[in-house]
Design an enzyme around this catalytic site. Structure first.
Site, PDB file in Angstrom:
ATOM      1  N   ARG A 144      -3.347   9.162  -5.116  1.00  0.00           N
ATOM      2  CA  ARG A 144      -3.991   8.289  -6.098  1.00  0.00           C
ATOM      3  C   ARG A 144      -4.243   9.074  -7.377  1.00  0.00           C
ATOM      4  O   ARG A 144      -4.766  10.177  -7.342  1.00  0.00           O
ATOM      5  CB  ARG A 144      -5.326   7.797  -5.556  1.00  0.00           C
ATOM      6  CG  ARG A 144      -5.963   6.739  -6.430  1.00  0.00           C
ATOM      7  CD  ARG A 144      -7.202   6.209  -5.758  1.00  0.00           C
ATOM      8  NE  ARG A 144      -7.702   5.028  -6.403  1.00  0.00           N
ATOM      9  CZ  ARG A 144      -8.425   4.104  -5.780  1.00  0.00           C
ATOM     10  NH1 ARG A 144      -8.688   4.210  -4.503  1.00  0.00           N
ATOM     11  NH2 ARG A 144      -8.893   3.074  -6.434  1.00  0.00           N
ATOM     12  N   LYS A 171       0.879  -1.179   0.000  1.00  0.00           N
ATOM     13  CA  LYS A 171       0.000   0.000   0.000  1.00  0.00           C
ATOM     14  C   LYS A 171       0.911   1.222   0.000  1.00  0.00           C
ATOM     15  O   LYS A 171       1.510   1.577   1.017  1.00  0.00           O
ATOM     16  CB  LYS A 171      -0.918   0.002   1.230  1.00  0.00           C
ATOM     17  CG  LYS A 171      -1.875   1.185   1.234  1.00  0.00           C
ATOM     18  CD  LYS A 171      -2.821   1.126   2.424  1.00  0.00           C
ATOM     19  CE  LYS A 171      -3.922   2.157   2.373  1.00  0.00           C
ATOM     20  NZ  LYS A 171      -3.548   3.501   2.019  1.00  0.00           N
ATOM     21  N   GLU A 222      -0.911   4.813  -7.945  1.00  0.00           N
ATOM     22  CA  GLU A 222      -0.500   5.652  -6.818  1.00  0.00           C
ATOM     23  C   GLU A 222       0.834   6.261  -7.228  1.00  0.00           C
ATOM     24  O   GLU A 222       1.743   5.536  -7.671  1.00  0.00           O
ATOM     25  CB  GLU A 222      -0.353   4.777  -5.563  1.00  0.00           C
ATOM     26  CG  GLU A 222      -0.131   5.547  -4.300  1.00  0.00           C
ATOM     27  CD  GLU A 222      -1.437   6.072  -3.640  1.00  0.00           C
ATOM     28  OE1 GLU A 222      -2.540   5.860  -4.180  1.00  0.00           O
ATOM     29  OE2 GLU A 222      -1.318   6.705  -2.592  1.00  0.00           O
ATOM     30  N   ARG A 238     -17.207   1.483  -1.305  1.00  0.00           N
ATOM     31  CA  ARG A 238     -16.297   0.930  -0.307  1.00  0.00           C
ATOM     32  C   ARG A 238     -16.771  -0.505  -0.077  1.00  0.00           C
ATOM     33  O   ARG A 238     -17.457  -0.797   0.892  1.00  0.00           O
ATOM     34  CB  ARG A 238     -16.400   1.755   0.983  1.00  0.00           C
ATOM     35  CG  ARG A 238     -15.180   1.714   1.845  1.00  0.00           C
ATOM     36  CD  ARG A 238     -15.355   2.640   3.036  1.00  0.00           C
ATOM     37  NE  ARG A 238     -15.015   4.017   2.739  1.00  0.00           N
ATOM     38  CZ  ARG A 238     -13.767   4.477   2.671  1.00  0.00           C
ATOM     39  NH1 ARG A 238     -12.741   3.682   2.879  1.00  0.00           N
ATOM     40  NH2 ARG A 238     -13.551   5.750   2.415  1.00  0.00           N
ATOM     41  N   PHE A 292      -1.939  -0.198 -10.058  1.00  0.00           N
ATOM     42  CA  PHE A 292      -2.467  -1.332  -9.293  1.00  0.00           C
ATOM     43  C   PHE A 292      -3.803  -1.860  -9.790  1.00  0.00           C
ATOM     44  O   PHE A 292      -4.304  -2.849  -9.279  1.00  0.00           O
ATOM     45  CB  PHE A 292      -2.502  -1.023  -7.787  1.00  0.00           C
ATOM     46  CG  PHE A 292      -3.338   0.153  -7.377  1.00  0.00           C
ATOM     47  CD1 PHE A 292      -4.711   0.032  -7.256  1.00  0.00           C
ATOM     48  CD2 PHE A 292      -2.749   1.371  -7.086  1.00  0.00           C
ATOM     49  CE1 PHE A 292      -5.484   1.108  -6.854  1.00  0.00           C
ATOM     50  CE2 PHE A 292      -3.507   2.464  -6.688  1.00  0.00           C
ATOM     51  CZ  PHE A 292      -4.892   2.326  -6.580  1.00  0.00           C
TER      52      PHE A 292
HETATM   53  P1  AMP Z   1      -7.036   4.895   2.408  1.00  0.00           P
HETATM   54  O1  AMP Z   1      -6.730   6.207   1.743  1.00  0.00           O
HETATM   55  O2  AMP Z   1      -6.317   4.642   3.671  1.00  0.00           O
HETATM   56  O3  AMP Z   1      -8.522   4.617   2.465  1.00  0.00           O
HETATM   57  O4  AMP Z   1      -6.463   3.744   1.436  1.00  0.00           O
HETATM   58  C1  AMP Z   1      -6.855   3.587   0.118  1.00  0.00           C
HETATM   59  C2  AMP Z   1      -5.850   4.269  -0.790  1.00  0.00           C
HETATM   60  O5  AMP Z   1      -4.620   3.548  -0.806  1.00  0.00           O
HETATM   61  C3  AMP Z   1      -6.268   4.241  -2.243  1.00  0.00           C
HETATM   62  O6  AMP Z   1      -7.170   5.273  -2.516  1.00  0.00           O
HETATM   63  C4  AMP Z   1      -4.967   4.412  -2.967  1.00  0.00           C
HETATM   64  O7  AMP Z   1      -4.709   5.786  -3.140  1.00  0.00           O
HETATM   65  C5  AMP Z   1      -3.916   3.894  -1.989  1.00  0.00           C
HETATM   66  N1  AMP Z   1      -3.159   2.712  -2.452  1.00  0.00           N
HETATM   67  C6  AMP Z   1      -1.824   2.586  -2.360  1.00  0.00           C
HETATM   68  N2  AMP Z   1      -1.417   1.407  -2.847  1.00  0.00           N
HETATM   69  C7  AMP Z   1      -2.509   0.749  -3.273  1.00  0.00           C
HETATM   70  C8  AMP Z   1      -2.720  -0.540  -3.875  1.00  0.00           C
HETATM   71  N3  AMP Z   1      -1.720  -1.382  -4.124  1.00  0.00           N
HETATM   72  N4  AMP Z   1      -4.005  -0.877  -4.164  1.00  0.00           N
HETATM   73  C9  AMP Z   1      -5.022  -0.042  -3.897  1.00  0.00           C
HETATM   74  N5  AMP Z   1      -4.870   1.193  -3.328  1.00  0.00           N
HETATM   75  C10 AMP Z   1      -3.627   1.576  -3.015  1.00  0.00           C
END
Ligand code: AMP
Length: 636
Positions: free
Chosen positions: A325, A320, A370, A487, A412
């Site tokens: 994004r 991650k 990303e 989500r 990704f």
């Molecule tokens: P969060 O912002 O904590 O809800 O996490 C989701 C975000 O992680 C996504 O919107 C992406 O911007 C980011 N992200 C980073 N690496 C990945 C990945 N390998 N797959 C999906 N999302 C990712």
């Protein structure tokens, strides 16, 4: 529709806080708008003048507007400024000062809407020598021939400060009310007393409904609805004794519009499809390159085991990456990068674009990526988020920052290839297509992935991800499809920190002593999932810097910067308390979510602390209440 009619509708809208009344007014606006102006009107209703992916600016200053108002009424600049200070809204000032002029304009020519929108486009295109003067002449011409209510909204439009943010959920409901067959009891009612008296007499109720002039379709079950809705339009009314069935129909409409919106991102496409081809044709709408779609979102897992329970075994795990994004769109030799809020950030990354052109095979593609900053000394290591944030913000000296903050784009997911939508294809197959089409290079790479059913193996992968500066890992269901804007449980994030929340700021308080010129405490609001209503959850006043840092970025935010950001959005002031038009979104960390009767969300945060500004979010892209409730439940 002429501009005056639109402004009268806007005035009615701003005079009500009742959601159903708003829906009714907006549905009237939509019905009165010609097809070619629908998108512009929907954008205005949502509080913006130009779509977010349009980087152009109108470039009109308050000073120019004050000069125009001055020539129209016998007031000095100082008088006008004083009035402006009192209300904080130049639109209101223009309205009040022009009221006395109304008699003269009563019989003059009306401005049509197209003319106003054409002027807006012309303003964005007027640059270079004497542009300020030429712009001023263009708008003075409109002001000379409008009434006071038009002046209020014209001023707000020109200053790109509409103060009217209607949420996407309300627009969706308004489309249903305006264009779809009506539904008895849900959006079409009879007089309450009449219904009470004739509760048991179905024929009497139907008779009365027929009097409305609508074409009544009497149904007993969902199958009958499905058989009939294809040929029905807003002149029909579905009637049933079964209220649950009627609600089910409304949800059916709502889901279909929501799906179509997530794919097309333009209500105008949906509305014009319904008007020209019928409602059921919106299920055939699809995404297109250069037209960004809503991103799929992820739930948080407590740990690896919890992720397996949700996404099944085996599952795919990826790093991650802690960056920004972006959605990459490629059409032949053209590549564009859009943020989550569809802002076009292509110009900030010429190095990535050049590289991507050489390393993406397909002619047309939409991918989820990303973008992260990488360590010059160790290209495997990811830099903290604030470095990339600094780069996205930079508008000049791009060549310099390309050297200072090298970046890499990790791809990704893939949503479209050569005009074929991949949304209904499993993750496993999407990944295969992604691997066939992306050649890894220094600037663009496929996300690091492991397919496993072994907790120990995933644990090692997680540790490695953290060691290399990533935020954690993502778990992905191998047979999960891509659901834009949702989500859903097709992917889960696993990261060590407490889930931060995203709030929109709806209020603030002026500071004291040497902080008297700054706002120092900010009211946080989340949103109701269904109605988009904003609900307060407390205030934050820590995590801000005392001194403004020289480089603009989203993480080092000072009180002074936040004050400057919020000033144009002040709605009302009462002593030290300020009401703010919801515009600015921030991410907040905290120690715990607590139940609270002090705020209308029912929750408050223990030790809230600003984490960062979320400049890529719009005021409705914030944490929904159901998500906060889930986090609260998980905590207990
Ligand atoms: P969060 O912002 O904590 O809800 O996490 C989701 C975000 O992680 C996504 O919107 C992406 O911007 C980011 N992200 C980073 N690496 C990945 C990945 N390998 N797959 C999906 N999302 C990712």
């Amino acid at each position: 529709m002429d501009f005056e009619t639109l402004c009268n509708y806007f005035e009615k809208l701003s005079n009500t806080s009742k959601r159903l009344e708003k829906i009714e007014i907006i549905s009237q606006i939509l019905l009165a708008t010609p097809n070619d102006l629908i998108e512009r009107i929907v954008i205005l209703l949502q509080g913006k003048v130009l779509p977010i992916w349009d980087n152009r600016k109108l470039g009109i200053s308050s000073r120019q507007i004050i000069n125009i108002i001055k020539t129209m009424c016998s007031k000095s600049v100082l008088d006008i400024e004083n009035e402006w200070k009192k209300t904080g809204d130049l639109g209101l000032v223009a309205m009040n000062l022009l009221k006395s002029k109304n008699q003269q304009t009563l019989f003059s020519k009306k401005h049509n809407l197209k003319e106003i929108f054409d002027t807006i486009v012309k303003l964005t295109e007027t640059v270079g020598e004497n542009s300020t003067k030429r712009k001023q002449a263009m708008i003075a011409n409109i002001y000379s021939n409008i009434n006071s209510i038009e002046a209020k909204y014209l001023t707000r439009i020109l200053l790109e400060n509409m103060q009217m943010g209607v949420g996407p959920g309300t627009i969706k409901d308004s489309i249903i009310w305006a264009f779809l067959p009506k539904i008895y009891l849900i959006n079409y009612n009879l007089n309450k007393d009449f219904v009470k008296e004739n509760k048991k007499n179905k024929d009497k109720i139907k008779e009365k409904l027929v009097e409305s002039g609508l074409n009544i379709i009497d149904i007993d079950n969902f199958d009958q609805f499905e058989k009939n809705y294809i040929n029905a339009d807003n002149q029909n009314l579905f009637y049933s004794k079964d209220e649950k069935l009627l609600r089910e129909i409304y949800n059916f409409y709502s889901n279909k519009i929501e799906n179509a919106y997530q794919l097309t991102n333009q209500y105008s496409i949906i509305i014009n499809t319904i008007k020209e081809k019928g409602f059921f044709k919106i299920t055939k709408l699809n995404s297109k390159v250069m037209n960004p779609i809503k991103a799929m979102l992820f739930l948080k897992a407590k740990n690896i085991e919890h992720a397996f329970e949700n996404v099944g075994k085996p599952a795919a795990f990826e790093f991650k990456y802690d960056g920004f994004r972006v959605q990459l769109h490629k059409k032949q030799n053209e590549i564009k990068l859009y943020t989550r809020q569809f802002e076009d950030v292509t110009n900030a990354f010429p190095d990535v674009i050049k590289d991507a052109k050489e390393h993406i095979k397909a002619n047309e593609i939409i991918c989820d990526c990303e973008i992260v900053g990488i360590d010059i000394n160790n290209p495997e290591k990811i830099l903290p988020f604030q470095k990339i944030s600094k780069r996205i913000k930079r508008k000049h000296n791009i060549d310099q920052i390309i050297k200072e903050v090298p970046v890499r784009l990790f791809v990704f997911d893939i949503m479209l290839i050569d005009q074929n939508s991949l949304l209904n294809i499993s993750f496993e197959n999407r990944r295969k297509i992604l691997e066939e089409n992306i050649i890894d290079s220094n600037k663009i790479q496929k996300s690091k992935m492991l397919i496993s059913e072994n907790i120990n193996e995933v644990e090692q992968f997680y540790k490695k991800a953290l060691d290399l500066g990533n935020e954690g890992i993502m778990a992905k269901k191998l047979n999960g499809i891509y659901k834009p804007g949702n989500r859903v449980g097709f992917g889960m994030k696993i990261k060590p920190t407490m889930e931060p929340l995203d709030f929109v700021i709806t209020g603030a308080t002026w500071g004291e002593g040497k902080r008297a010129n700054w706002m120092t405490s900010f009211t946080l609001s989340c949103k109701d999932d269904e109605s988009d209503e904003l609900l307060e959850m407390g205030k934050v006043g820590t995590g801000f810097k005392e001194i403004t840092s020289e480089e603009e970025n989203d993480t080092d935010i000072s009180f002074e910067q936040m004050t400057e950001l919020l000033k144009p959005h002040i709605k009302k002031e009462n002593g030290k308390e300020i009401e703010i038009i919801p515009t600015i979104v921030i991410e907040v960390n905290y120690e715990e979510i607590q139940k609270s009767e002090n705020y209308n969300s029912g929750y408050a945060l223990r030790f809230p602390r600003l984490s960062r500004l979320k400049s890529d979010r719009d005021p409705y892209d914030i944490s929904p209440l159901s998500f906060i409730t889930d986090l609260y439940d998980q905590q207990n």
